[in-house]
Design an enzyme around this catalytic site. Structure first.
Site, short mmCIF file in Angstrom:
data_model
loop_
_atom_site.label_atom_id
_atom_site.label_comp_id
_atom_site.label_asym_id
_atom_site.label_seq_id
_atom_site.Cartn_x
_atom_site.Cartn_y
_atom_site.Cartn_z
CG ASP A 95 -2.74 -6.10 -0.54
OD1 ASP A 95 -2.13 -5.03 -0.79
OD2 ASP A 95 -3.39 -6.27 0.50
CB CYS A 118 -1.17 -3.46 -3.25
SG CYS A 118 -0.18 -2.54 -2.06
CB CYS A 151 -5.43 1.42 1.58
SG CYS A 151 -4.72 -0.04 2.38
CG HIS A 164 -5.22 -3.92 4.31
ND1 HIS A 164 -4.35 -4.04 3.26
CD2 HIS A 164 -4.89 -4.90 5.18
CE1 HIS A 164 -3.53 -5.05 3.49
NE2 HIS A 164 -3.83 -5.59 4.65
N1 DGL Z 1 -3.59 -3.08 0.79
C1 DGL Z 1 -2.40 -2.26 0.68
C2 DGL Z 1 -2.75 -0.99 -0.08
O1 DGL Z 1 -3.74 -1.03 -0.78
C3 DGL Z 1 -1.81 -2.06 2.03
C4 DGL Z 1 -0.42 -1.51 2.01
C5 DGL Z 1 0.36 -1.80 3.26
O2 DGL Z 1 0.72 -2.98 3.44
O3 DGL Z 1 0.62 -0.88 4.03
O4 DGL Z 1 -2.11 0.03 -0.03
#
Ligand code: DGL
Length: 193
Positions: free
Chosen positions: A10, A73, A183, A185
């Site tokens: 990620d 990600c 996402c 996160h």
């Molecule tokens: N965890 C990433 C996602 O799923 C974050 C992307 C980012 O760094 O903006 O999109």
């Protein structure tokens, strides 16, 4: 069991939410995780830059003996999955289809993700393939990833709560019955959301 490892990557720590689920489902697998914390966030970058970063991430992981790669990600999955699949010796899985499959039974779906994920249209295409009648409202939340990376993800944190309230208001007004966290996160914000 094939003893080789599963590679997971990620832009930062968000993909660890996927690792948590992998460990729950497959506790005896060996997982090698790469988070590109030097260059996070990915979500506002162009497709060309995302492809360049994704190829570098894959090259780093290919130094290990892997039986599979999980792109944990949403942004890379939404923008680069086909290319990475073509170029990788190991099978590659993204997170778009699995997230969409879980939500497809609902009526009116809200999707939150990074700008590059929403802009790619990948989530909406995946929803349309499953159910063309589904109504999907997609919304970019570009401040979420930097705030999570800063540890500002707990209920009671006035910064994240203010940002979340403002971002999510249109989806509340639209009356969505399911919200897809597009996402990796964002599960860390589940309580706040
Ligand atoms: N965890 C990433 C996602 O799923 C974050 C992307 C980012 O760094 O903006 O999109």
């Amino acid at each position: 069991m094939n003893p080789r490892s599963i590679g997971v990557f990620d832009s930062g720590l968000g993909g660890l939410t996927a690792v948590r689920q992998l460990r729950r489902l497959m506790p005896s697998e060996n997982i090698i995780y790469f988070g590109d914390t030097a260059r996070v966030p990915y979500g506002n970058r162009s497709r060309e830059t995302l492809l360049q970063y994704a190829r570098q991430d894959m090259r780093f992981l290919s130094g290990f003996d892997l039986k599979a790669v999980v792109i944990a990600c949403g942004t890379i999955s939404a923008n680069c999955l086909e290319e990475l699949r073509r170029e990788s010796a190991a099978p590659v899985t993204g997170v778009v289809e699995p997230a969409v499959e879980r939500a497809a039974a609902s009526g009116k779906v809200g999707l939150i993700a990074t700008r590059a994920s929403v802009g790619s249209g990948a989530y909406e295409r995946a929803f349309r393939r499953l159910d063309p009648a589904l109504e999907v409202r997609a919304l970019a939340c570009p401040l979420f990833v930097p705030l999570v990376e800063e540890g500002r993800c707990r209920p009671g944190d006035v910064v994240i709560e203010t940002v979340a309230r403002e971002y999510l208001a249109p989806l509340r007004e639209a009356g969505v019955d399911t919200l897809v966290l597009g996402c990796t996160h964002y599960p860390l914000l589940q309580e706040v959301i």
